[in-house]
Design an enzyme around this catalytic site. Structure first.
Site, PDB file in Angstrom:
ATOM      1  N   SER A 177       0.834  -1.202   0.000  1.00 19.32           N
ATOM      2  CA  SER A 177       0.000   0.000   0.000  1.00 19.32           C
ATOM      3  C   SER A 177       0.866   1.248   0.000  1.00 19.32           C
ATOM      4  CB  SER A 177      -0.859  -0.016   1.268  1.00 19.32           C
ATOM      5  OG  SER A 177      -1.450   1.245   1.488  1.00 19.32           O
ATOM      6  N   TYR A 197      -1.392  -0.800  10.952  1.00 23.00           N
ATOM      7  CA  TYR A 197      -1.732  -1.377   9.647  1.00 23.00           C
ATOM      8  C   TYR A 197      -0.606  -1.139   8.640  1.00 23.00           C
ATOM      9  CZ  TYR A 197      -3.505  -1.497   4.902  1.00 23.00           C
ATOM     10  OH  TYR A 197      -3.619  -1.731   3.552  1.00 23.00           O
ATOM     11  N   ASN A 202     -14.142   5.097   4.177  1.00 23.17           N
ATOM     12  CA  ASN A 202     -13.424   5.619   3.006  1.00 23.17           C
ATOM     13  C   ASN A 202     -14.337   6.502   2.172  1.00 23.17           C
ATOM     14  OD1 ASN A 202     -12.062   2.504   3.242  1.00 23.17           O
ATOM     15  ND2 ASN A 202     -10.706   4.265   3.240  1.00 23.17           N
ATOM     16  N   GLY A 209      -3.762  11.037  11.311  1.00 23.87           N
ATOM     17  CA  GLY A 209      -3.056  10.100  10.430  1.00 23.87           C
ATOM     18  C   GLY A 209      -3.132  10.454   8.955  1.00 23.87           C
ATOM     19  N   LYS A 223       2.343  -3.704   6.564  1.00 25.32           N
ATOM     20  CA  LYS A 223       2.678  -3.744   5.126  1.00 25.32           C
ATOM     21  C   LYS A 223       4.192  -3.674   4.945  1.00 25.32           C
ATOM     22  CE  LYS A 223      -1.290  -4.400   3.702  1.00 25.32           C
ATOM     23  NZ  LYS A 223      -1.690  -5.536   2.904  1.00 25.32           N
ATOM     24  N   THR A 241       0.460   3.521   1.815  1.00 27.52           N
ATOM     25  CA  THR A 241       0.570   3.930   3.210  1.00 27.52           C
ATOM     26  C   THR A 241       1.983   3.667   3.761  1.00 27.52           C
ATOM     27  OG1 THR A 241      -0.700   3.936   5.271  1.00 27.52           O
ATOM     28  CG2 THR A 241      -0.219   1.795   4.350  1.00 27.52           C
TER      29      THR A 241
HETATM   30  P1  NAD Z   1     -11.097  -6.654   1.691  1.00 31.13           P
HETATM   31  O1  NAD Z   1     -11.285  -6.645   3.172  1.00 31.13           O
HETATM   32  O2  NAD Z   1     -12.266  -6.447   0.822  1.00 31.13           O
HETATM   33  O3  NAD Z   1     -10.387  -8.014   1.250  1.00 31.13           O
HETATM   34  C1  NAD Z   1      -9.470  -8.690   2.063  1.00 31.13           C
HETATM   35  C2  NAD Z   1      -9.926 -10.134   2.170  1.00 31.13           C
HETATM   36  O4  NAD Z   1      -8.999 -10.887   2.960  1.00 31.13           O
HETATM   37  C3  NAD Z   1     -11.295 -10.269   2.833  1.00 31.13           C
HETATM   38  O5  NAD Z   1     -12.150 -11.018   1.998  1.00 31.13           O
HETATM   39  C4  NAD Z   1     -10.993 -10.987   4.132  1.00 31.13           C
HETATM   40  O6  NAD Z   1     -12.057 -11.828   4.536  1.00 31.13           O
HETATM   41  C5  NAD Z   1      -9.734 -11.765   3.786  1.00 31.13           C
HETATM   42  N1  NAD Z   1      -8.894 -12.120   4.925  1.00 31.13           N
HETATM   43  C6  NAD Z   1      -8.409 -11.301   5.893  1.00 31.13           C
HETATM   44  N2  NAD Z   1      -7.680 -11.993   6.787  1.00 31.13           N
HETATM   45  C7  NAD Z   1      -7.689 -13.290   6.367  1.00 31.13           C
HETATM   46  C8  NAD Z   1      -7.116 -14.502   6.873  1.00 31.13           C
HETATM   47  N3  NAD Z   1      -6.412 -14.526   7.999  1.00 31.13           N
HETATM   48  N4  NAD Z   1      -7.340 -15.645   6.186  1.00 31.13           N
HETATM   49  C9  NAD Z   1      -8.082 -15.650   5.055  1.00 31.13           C
HETATM   50  N5  NAD Z   1      -8.654 -14.544   4.550  1.00 31.13           N
HETATM   51  C10 NAD Z   1      -8.452 -13.377   5.188  1.00 31.13           C
HETATM   52  O7  NAD Z   1      -9.959  -5.561   1.371  1.00 31.13           O
HETATM   53  P2  NAD Z   1      -9.473  -5.014  -0.045  1.00 31.13           P
HETATM   54  O8  NAD Z   1      -9.843  -3.599  -0.132  1.00 31.13           O
HETATM   55  O9  NAD Z   1      -9.856  -5.937  -1.109  1.00 31.13           O
HETATM   56  O10 NAD Z   1      -7.895  -5.054   0.178  1.00 31.13           O
HETATM   57  C11 NAD Z   1      -7.137  -6.145  -0.254  1.00 31.13           C
HETATM   58  C12 NAD Z   1      -5.665  -5.921   0.041  1.00 31.13           C
HETATM   59  O11 NAD Z   1      -5.220  -4.730  -0.562  1.00 31.13           O
HETATM   60  C13 NAD Z   1      -5.305  -5.823   1.497  1.00 31.13           C
HETATM   61  O12 NAD Z   1      -4.059  -6.456   1.706  1.00 31.13           O
HETATM   62  C14 NAD Z   1      -5.176  -4.348   1.722  1.00 31.13           C
HETATM   63  O13 NAD Z   1      -4.321  -4.053   2.788  1.00 31.13           O
HETATM   64  C15 NAD Z   1      -4.569  -3.920   0.388  1.00 31.13           C
HETATM   65  N6  NAD Z   1      -4.841  -2.520   0.048  1.00 31.13           N
HETATM   66  C16 NAD Z   1      -6.127  -2.094  -0.063  1.00 31.13           C
HETATM   67  C17 NAD Z   1      -6.392  -0.770  -0.390  1.00 31.13           C
HETATM   68  C18 NAD Z   1      -7.802  -0.251  -0.513  1.00 31.13           C
HETATM   69  O14 NAD Z   1      -7.984   0.945  -0.502  1.00 31.13           O
HETATM   70  N7  NAD Z   1      -8.807  -1.098  -0.629  1.00 31.13           N
HETATM   71  C19 NAD Z   1      -5.309   0.105  -0.619  1.00 31.13           C
HETATM   72  C20 NAD Z   1      -4.007  -0.369  -0.505  1.00 31.13           C
HETATM   73  C21 NAD Z   1      -3.784  -1.691  -0.165  1.00 31.13           C
HETATM   74  C1  WQD Z   2      -9.556   9.776   1.131  1.00 32.50           C
HETATM   75  C2  WQD Z   2      -9.578  11.269   1.445  1.00 32.50           C
HETATM   76  C3  WQD Z   2      -9.728  11.859   3.766  1.00 32.50           C
HETATM   77  C4  WQD Z   2     -13.695  10.205   4.446  1.00 32.50           C
HETATM   78  C5  WQD Z   2      -7.034   4.675   3.034  1.00 32.50           C
HETATM   79  C6  WQD Z   2      -5.922   4.076   3.825  1.00 32.50           C
HETATM   80  C7  WQD Z   2      -4.810   3.669   2.916  1.00 32.50           C
HETATM   81  C8  WQD Z   2      -5.334   2.777   1.792  1.00 32.50           C
HETATM   82  C9  WQD Z   2      -6.517   3.345   1.115  1.00 32.50           C
HETATM   83  C10 WQD Z   2      -5.099   0.475   2.416  1.00 32.50           C
HETATM   84  C11 WQD Z   2      -8.728  11.606   2.646  1.00 32.50           C
HETATM   85  C12 WQD Z   2     -10.955  12.287   3.012  1.00 32.50           C
HETATM   86  C13 WQD Z   2     -12.519  10.595   3.837  1.00 32.50           C
HETATM   87  C14 WQD Z   2     -14.574  11.204   4.933  1.00 32.50           C
HETATM   88  C15 WQD Z   2     -13.053  12.884   4.128  1.00 32.50           C
HETATM   89  N1  WQD Z   2      -5.793   1.519   2.290  1.00 32.50           N
HETATM   90  N2  WQD Z   2     -12.208  11.900   3.677  1.00 32.50           N
HETATM   91  N3  WQD Z   2     -14.219  12.511   4.736  1.00 32.50           N
HETATM   92  O1  WQD Z   2      -7.161   7.677   3.834  1.00 32.50           O
HETATM   93  O2  WQD Z   2      -6.434   8.062   1.435  1.00 32.50           O
HETATM   94  O3  WQD Z   2      -6.520   5.790   2.320  1.00 32.50           O
HETATM   95  O4  WQD Z   2      -7.501   3.731   2.075  1.00 32.50           O
HETATM   96  O5  WQD Z   2      -3.904   0.353   2.307  1.00 32.50           O
HETATM   97  O6  WQD Z   2      -3.865   3.015   3.683  1.00 32.50           O
HETATM   98  O7  WQD Z   2      -5.445   5.038   4.748  1.00 32.50           O
HETATM   99  O8  WQD Z   2      -8.636   6.934   1.887  1.00 32.50           O
HETATM  100  O9  WQD Z   2     -11.007   7.090   1.317  1.00 32.50           O
HETATM  101  O10 WQD Z   2     -10.329   7.104   3.746  1.00 32.50           O
HETATM  102  O11 WQD Z   2      -9.830   9.063   2.328  1.00 32.50           O
HETATM  103  O12 WQD Z   2     -12.791  14.072   4.019  1.00 32.50           O
HETATM  104  O13 WQD Z   2     -15.618  10.919   5.520  1.00 32.50           O
HETATM  105  O14 WQD Z   2     -10.913  11.632   1.777  1.00 32.50           O
HETATM  106  O15 WQD Z   2      -9.306  12.827   4.663  1.00 32.50           O
HETATM  107  O16 WQD Z   2      -8.064  12.784   2.346  1.00 32.50           O
HETATM  108  P1  WQD Z   2      -7.141   7.241   2.434  1.00 32.50           P
HETATM  109  P2  WQD Z   2     -10.041   7.487   2.350  1.00 32.50           P
END
Ligand code: NAD
Ligand code: WQD
Length: 385
Positions: free
Chosen positions: A150, A174, A225, A332, A178, A152
């Site tokens: 990510s 979190y 989000n 954060g 990563k 992040t």
């Molecule tokens: P999500 O929660 O929809 O999907 C994650 C899946 O993993 C879920 O279905 C959950 O049930 C499963 N899971 C969690 N722990 C488990 C375990 N111990 N055993 C088996 N299954 C397990 O989340 P997502 O948005 O699809 O994110 C997927 C990946 O991408 C994650 O690693 C997340 O950190 C990373 N990521 C997501 C975002 C985002 O904004 N969605 C951004 C950057 C990185």
């Molecule tokens: C986007 C922007 C908020 C909600 C997160 C994780 C990141 C990654 C993706 C997994 C920000 C603003 C949001 C609200 C707002 N996940 N906002 N009012 O924070 O960029 O990323 O998801 O790895 O690690 O931190 O995404 O959608 O939460 O926010 O003003 O009610 O919207 O401040 O600037 P973010 P987000």
């Protein structure tokens, strides 16, 4: 009985039922080159998503589909917890040594705020699952992995757009999981440079859904989000439908935070390119920083969008009149997370092409077709065990 030909590559997708996992499986099946195995414990998902993905794959088959094509449209779905070695081993045993070509490791807990409240749970699940998975992969001679990282990991980045060489410095537990998982995988590749190949993909902000509206992001409760929250507001699922904008005093053009949103199907295609880059003929490991075959790539568009620009784009997509109020900053949050996507473009051939308009259109199409997410469809999922 039909046995799978060598030409279908078996790929295990962890977290396959989740938001990103389901779209990655869709893209893998769409090539008809893979046989997908999914492992998910449904902590944050439902097996219904896998039913929908397989339906999409079947409906995309050509009229003259071969037996192999038909096989590629079915998912071997396992309900298993990756932190439990015996459950993971059971999956690998089914295919035997060398039976799984590679792994796309997507499963994790992902709520930043929650991770500060229950850090131990996050470290145990995210880091624990990754270590267990790698150990069992090694037992079964499966040594190719694509890892979901990510943006992040960059914390508050010193330069925008952010190149991969930026120091890693996550603030939340979190984010630290990563960095830890990337480190574990990199160290393993360095220790066994002849055996392991791995790529970490640092996602920026994935958004949108498959244009069919059959799969999408389905958060429980009030979404934290931005884009899912705006979709829930427009569909009428939010009690107090007013957006709190977290600060407008950031050093950005309109004062609100800037993020690099990319379409989830563009992101999913990045995984196909990364898997191909794990193949023997690939050149991506020719210039690795360490001994081993390990690299990390940003997956983003390289284009920053502010919170207010997102609200505006969703207003156009939904015709919903969003009310918002500027409140204080969220703990954060960082002002700007925009990727430098040049390395992934040059070495993987990755380009996130879809626009903010298509992300919002596809998100809204998913939300209107599934106002209550997967829960609304009354069906049950499936699994092998
Ligand atoms: P999500 O929660 O929809 O999907 C994650 C899946 O993993 C879920 O279905 C959950 O049930 C499963 N899971 C969690 N722990 C488990 C375990 N111990 N055993 C088996 N299954 C397990 O989340 P997502 O948005 O699809 O994110 C997927 C990946 O991408 C994650 O690693 C997340 O950190 C990373 N990521 C997501 C975002 C985002 O904004 N969605 C951004 C950057 C990185
Ligand atoms: C986007 C922007 C908020 C909600 C997160 C994780 C990141 C990654 C993706 C997994 C920000 C603003 C949001 C609200 C707002 N996940 N906002 N009012 O924070 O960029 O990323 O998801 O790895 O690690 O931190 O995404 O959608 O939460 O926010 O003003 O009610 O919207 O401040 O600037 P973010 P987000």
């Amino acid at each position: 009985e039909y046995t799978m030909p060598e030409s279908l590559r078996r790929v295990l997708v962890t977290g396959g039922a989740g938001y990103i996992g389901s779209h990655v499986i869709y893209s893998l099946q769409d090539t008809r080159r893979y046989k997908v195995i999914s492992v998910d414990n449904h902590h944050n998902s439902t097996p219904k998503s896998l039913v929908r993905v397989a339906e999409l794959a079947r409906s995309n088959l050509p009229a003259d589909a071969s037996e192999q094509d038909k096989d590629s449209a079915e998912i071997d779905a396992f309900a298993a917890d990756l932190t439990k070695p015996e459950e993971v081993r059971k999956v690998f045993e089914r295919y035997g040594k060398g039976g799984i070509w590679g792994v796309v490791h997507i499963a994790a807990y992902k709520a930043v705020g929650e991770s500060t409240e229950i850090p131990l749970t996050y470290y145990a699940n995210n880091v624990g699952a990754t270590i267990t998975l790698l150990q069992i992969m090694a037992e079964f001679d499966c040594t190719r992995i694509v890892y979901s990282s990510s943006a992040t990991v960059y914390g508050t980045p010193p330069i925008i757009p952010i190149p991969e060489t930026t120091r890693l410095e996550a603030q939340s537990p979190y984010g630290k999981t990563k960095i830890m998982c990337e480190t574990v995988i990199e160290d393993l590749c360095n220790a066994e440079p002849k055996t392991w190949r791995a790529l970490s993909l640092r996602y920026f902000n994935p958004a949108g859904a498959h244009p069919s509206g059959q799969i999408g992001e389905d958060p429980r409760g009030r979404p934290g989000n931005l884009l899912p929250l705006l979709a829930h507001m427009a569909i009428g699922r939010v009690k107090d439908p007013k957006l709190n904008v977290f600060g407008n005093d950031y050093p950005t053009p309109d004062g609100t935070c800037v993020r690099d949103y990319l379409h989830v199907l563009d992101l999913a295609k990045g995984h196909l390119l990364a898997l191909d880059a794990l193949a023997p003929q690939s050149k991506v490991f020719d210039n690795c920083p360490g001994e081993g075959r390990y690299k990390a790539y940003n997956l983003g568009k390289g284009k920053g969008m502010s919170v207010l620009q997102i609200v505006d784009a969703m207003r156009k997509a939904t015709a919903y009149d969003y009310k918002y109020e500027i409140i204080g900053r969220r703990k954060g949050d960082v002002p700007d997370l925009t990727a430098d996507p040049a390395l992934a473009e040059r070495e993987l051939g990755f380009k996130a092409q879809q626009t903010l308009e298509t992300m919002c259109r596809d998100l809204w199409n998913w939300q209107t077709k599934n106002p209550n997410g997967y829960d609304g469809d009354g069906s049950v999922g499936f699994g092998i065990f």
